[in-house]
Design a protein around this motif. Structure first.
Motif, PDB file in Angstrom:
ATOM      1  N   LYS A  45      77.368  19.795  20.325  1.00  0.00           N
ATOM      2  CA  LYS A  45      77.854  21.172  20.443  1.00  0.00           C
ATOM      3  C   LYS A  45      79.379  21.231  20.476  1.00  0.00           C
ATOM      4  O   LYS A  45      80.012  22.008  19.757  1.00  0.00           O
ATOM      5  N   SER A  46      79.968  20.400  21.347  1.00  0.00           N
ATOM      6  CA  SER A  46      81.438  20.386  21.446  1.00  0.00           C
ATOM      7  C   SER A  46      82.047  19.924  20.124  1.00  0.00           C
ATOM      8  O   SER A  46      83.048  20.485  19.661  1.00  0.00           O
ATOM      9  N   THR A  47      81.440  18.923  19.533  1.00  0.00           N
ATOM     10  CA  THR A  47      81.968  18.406  18.275  1.00  0.00           C
ATOM     11  C   THR A  47      81.963  19.504  17.212  1.00  0.00           C
ATOM     12  O   THR A  47      82.944  19.675  16.474  1.00  0.00           O
ATOM     13  N   PHE A 165      84.283  29.148  22.786  1.00  0.00           N
ATOM     14  CA  PHE A 165      84.187  28.815  24.215  1.00  0.00           C
ATOM     15  C   PHE A 165      83.327  27.572  24.364  1.00  0.00           C
ATOM     16  O   PHE A 165      82.195  27.555  23.878  1.00  0.00           O
ATOM     17  N   ASP A 166      83.845  26.534  25.022  1.00  0.00           N
ATOM     18  CA  ASP A 166      83.051  25.332  25.245  1.00  0.00           C
ATOM     19  C   ASP A 166      82.708  25.197  26.725  1.00  0.00           C
ATOM     20  O   ASP A 166      83.513  24.718  27.523  1.00  0.00           O
ATOM     21  N   GLU A 167      81.531  25.632  27.078  1.00  0.00           N
ATOM     22  CA  GLU A 167      81.047  25.600  28.465  1.00  0.00           C
ATOM     23  C   GLU A 167      82.106  26.109  29.444  1.00  0.00           C
ATOM     24  O   GLU A 167      82.504  25.387  30.368  1.00  0.00           O
ATOM     25  N   PRO A 168      82.539  27.335  29.249  1.00  0.00           N
ATOM     26  CA  PRO A 168      83.671  27.839  30.027  1.00  0.00           C
ATOM     27  C   PRO A 168      83.399  27.996  31.513  1.00  0.00           C
ATOM     28  O   PRO A 168      84.342  28.109  32.287  1.00  0.00           O
TER      29      PRO A 168
HETATM   30 MG    MG Z   1      79.999  19.436  25.106  1.00  0.00          MG
END
Ligand code: MG
Ligand code: ADP
Length: 246
Positions: A45-47, A165-168
């Motif tokens: 997901k982050s990638t 937004f990455d797991e904000p």
């Molecule tokens: Mg991640």
């Protein structure tokens, strides 16, 4: 509106060494759309988010943002990034600058705004995230939820076309999660295009136009939240949901 997606990803492959993390992802994000990316830890997901703004370089495939293909020369990357806001799990505010200065600095450096212009815009945005009264405070004196709201204001100050937004809210104490999600919901309601990696399923249900479940390097399932979260059709979707409700 042209109907052209704001973000268009075609057959994205991302490898780290010989490890294939993203294995042929096709994903479009329409203007004004709120897409929540969910999936198990390590799913990529982050990638995927980092590929959209060029923080990670894709191994093959193509990404267009606003009709422009992503290239990896510095000038183009700076240009693309100035139109994409990103909010991370960690807030990364400059500790030696006040809240107001934090929201001003990139406006001046990237958009070349005058001090007055930048301060005026920062003031509006701090108002919008409910922190106008903290303009002169230093990040250390704010709660995590307040710091994350400043980080959102800072990203918005670039007038981004899309917000990532990455797991904000994952680094926040539970009682501070709500105030950040509230700001994000308001943004979504106002029509901001957003891609949100989150474990907050209530937020996904309420704010997402589309939920995308990433698993094993691919999109296992996607659709309206009530389908993907309420009645998943894939085995991956069922398994993921079962884990969540365990
Ligand atoms: Mg991640
Ligand atoms: P998620 O955000 O869904 O938890 P990530 O995108 O962070 O997943 O990671 C996906 C996979 O890629 C993981 O197996 C992770 O170890 C690997 N990975 C991520 N970044 C790097 C990197 N810079 N170098 C090597 N492997 C990486």
């Amino acid at each position: 509106m042209t109907g052209q997606p704001l973000v268009q990803m075609r057959d994205i492959v991302k490898k780290f060494g010989s490890t294939v993390v993203l294995d042929g992802i096709d994903l479009d994000v329409q203007e004004g759309e709120v897409v929540c990316l969910i999936g198990p830890s390590g799913a990529g997901k982050s990638t995927l988010l980092r590929c959209i703004n060029g923080l990670e370089r894709i191994s093959s495939g193509s990404i267009e943002v606003g009709g422009q293909e992503l290239r990896y020369d510095e000038k183009h990357l700076n240009d693309i990034r100035s139109r994409i806001g990103m909010v991370f799990q960690s807030f990364n505010l400059f500790p030696h600058m006040t809240v107001l200065e934090n929201v001003c600095v990139a406006q001046r450096e990237v958009h070349g705004r005058s001090k007055d212009e930048a301060r005026a815009r920062a003031g509006e945005l701090l108002e919008r995230v409910g922190l106008a009264h903290k303009a002169d405070a230093y990040p250390d004196n704010l709660s995590g939820g307040q710091q994350q709201r400043v980080a959102i204001a800072r990203a918005l100050a670039m007038d981004p076309k899309v917000m990532l937004f990455d797991e904000p809210t994952s680094a926040l104490d539970p009682e501070l999660v709500g105030e950040v999600l509230q700001v994000m919901r308001t943004l979504a309601d106002e029509g901001m295009t957003m891609v949100v990696v989150t474990h907050e399923m209530r937020f996904a249900r309420q704010a997402a136009d589309r939920v995308v479940l990433l698993a094993d390097g691919g999109i296992a399932e996607q659709g309206p939240p009530e389908d993907v979260l309420g009645n998943p059709s894939s085995e991956r979707g069922k398994a993921f949901l079962a884990e969540l409700t365990d």
